[in-house]
Structures are given as C-alpha cells and as structure tokens.
Design a protein around this motif. Structure first.
Motif, short mmCIF file in Angstrom:
data_model
loop_
_atom_site.label_atom_id
_atom_site.label_comp_id
_atom_site.label_asym_id
_atom_site.label_seq_id
_atom_site.Cartn_x
_atom_site.Cartn_y
_atom_site.Cartn_z
N THR A 168 -11.35 4.70 -2.56
CA THR A 168 -11.07 5.90 -2.98
C THR A 168 -12.31 6.87 -3.71
N PRO A 227 -7.59 6.75 -8.97
CA PRO A 227 -6.00 6.95 -8.76
C PRO A 227 -5.24 6.50 -9.81
N PRO A 242 2.45 -2.52 4.49
CA PRO A 242 1.47 -1.71 5.49
C PRO A 242 0.72 -2.37 6.33
N GLY A 258 2.99 0.31 -0.52
CA GLY A 258 4.01 0.95 0.44
C GLY A 258 5.31 1.14 -0.60
N TRP A 265 0.50 5.91 -7.81
CA TRP A 265 -0.19 6.32 -6.58
C TRP A 265 -0.78 5.13 -6.04
N TYR A 266 -1.31 4.28 -6.73
CA TYR A 266 -1.88 3.00 -5.86
C TYR A 266 -0.48 2.01 -5.50
N GLN A 299 2.17 3.05 -4.57
CA GLN A 299 2.71 3.54 -3.14
C GLN A 299 1.87 3.63 -2.20
N ASN A 300 0.71 3.85 -2.27
CA ASN A 300 -0.06 3.95 -1.08
C ASN A 300 -0.71 2.78 -0.69
N HIS A 301 -1.01 1.65 -1.20
CA HIS A 301 -1.58 0.32 -1.02
C HIS A 301 -0.35 -0.54 -0.60
N ASP A 320 8.23 2.55 -2.98
CA ASP A 320 8.68 3.83 -3.41
C ASP A 320 9.60 3.41 -4.56
#
Length: 126
Positions: free
Chosen positions: A75, A79, A35, A90, A83-84, A86-88, A92
């Motif tokens: 944050t 978390p 990302p 990217g 979650w980390y 997936q969000n940091h 899946d």
C-alpha cells in the motif's frame, strides 16, 4: 459431540474429527484469506463453521475501527484497520446479522445430528 455420536468408537472419532479440524483450520479464512483461496475451493470456505466464527469475531471487534496501520506491504499510504480487513480478508461489517443466523444454524444442525446419532445409530454387537 456429533462426531462421537455418529462413529462407532473413540479411535474412529479421533481420526474423523482430526481430519475435519485440519480442513476447518485451513479453510477458515485466517491462514489463507478468502480472496486468495482458489475459486474451486471457496465453496468449502462457505460451509466451514470455523470460517463463519472467525468472520464474526474479526468483524465484530475490528469492523468499525478507523485507526491507521503503519507499514502495510503493498500500500502507498497508511490504511485504516476497517479498510484492511475489507480489502485483505474480504470481510464486510454489514454482514453481521447473516453471520449470527448462520452460526445459530450450525449450532442447531450439530445438535440435531448429535441427537439423531444417539437415538438412531447403534454400533453394539452381540
């Protein structure tokens, strides 16, 4: 092996392979998460075999871990590991079948290029 097959000697192979290994490591998504890679360079992330390997390793090992992480910068709450990543990064976890297919494809491509280079290219001089 592919680099050795398509270059005329070991010195050229070392330069060629060293340049690609450096680019592979830079754009693998580990040093710079996908990302955060600039949009005009993200195409290289998707054609980098090391990026797919790192993606597969991280998702297969940590994609379903629900343990919490303490002290994550930026944050408000603690978390989970899932979650980390997936969000940091990217990543899946439902993308594993595509990752496996792409890694098999890279293996076949590099094996084909090696075989083609050995059979068709001849750098010998008389």
């Amino acid at each position: 092996m592919m680099a050795v097959a398509i270059t005329p000697n070991q010195q050229v192979t070392a330069v060629f392979a060293g340049a690609f290994y450096g680019l592979f490591n830079l754009f693998s998504g580990f040093l710079i998460p996908r990302p955060r890679i600039p949009k005009w360079w993200v195409w290289y992330y998707w054609i980098c075999p090391v990026a797919w390997t790192v993606y597969g390793l991280i998702v297969s090992q940590y994609g379903d871990v629900e343990d919490t992480i303490k002290l994550v910068p930026g944050t408000m709450e603690d978390p989970t590991i899932k979650w980390y990543i997936q969000n940091h990064y990217g990543y899946d976890p439902s993308f594993m079948s595509s990752i496996a297919a792409v890694l098999v494809g890279f293996t076949v491509f590099f094996a084909f290029m090696f075989a083609f280079g050995i059979k068709m290219l001849n750098f010998q001089q008389r």
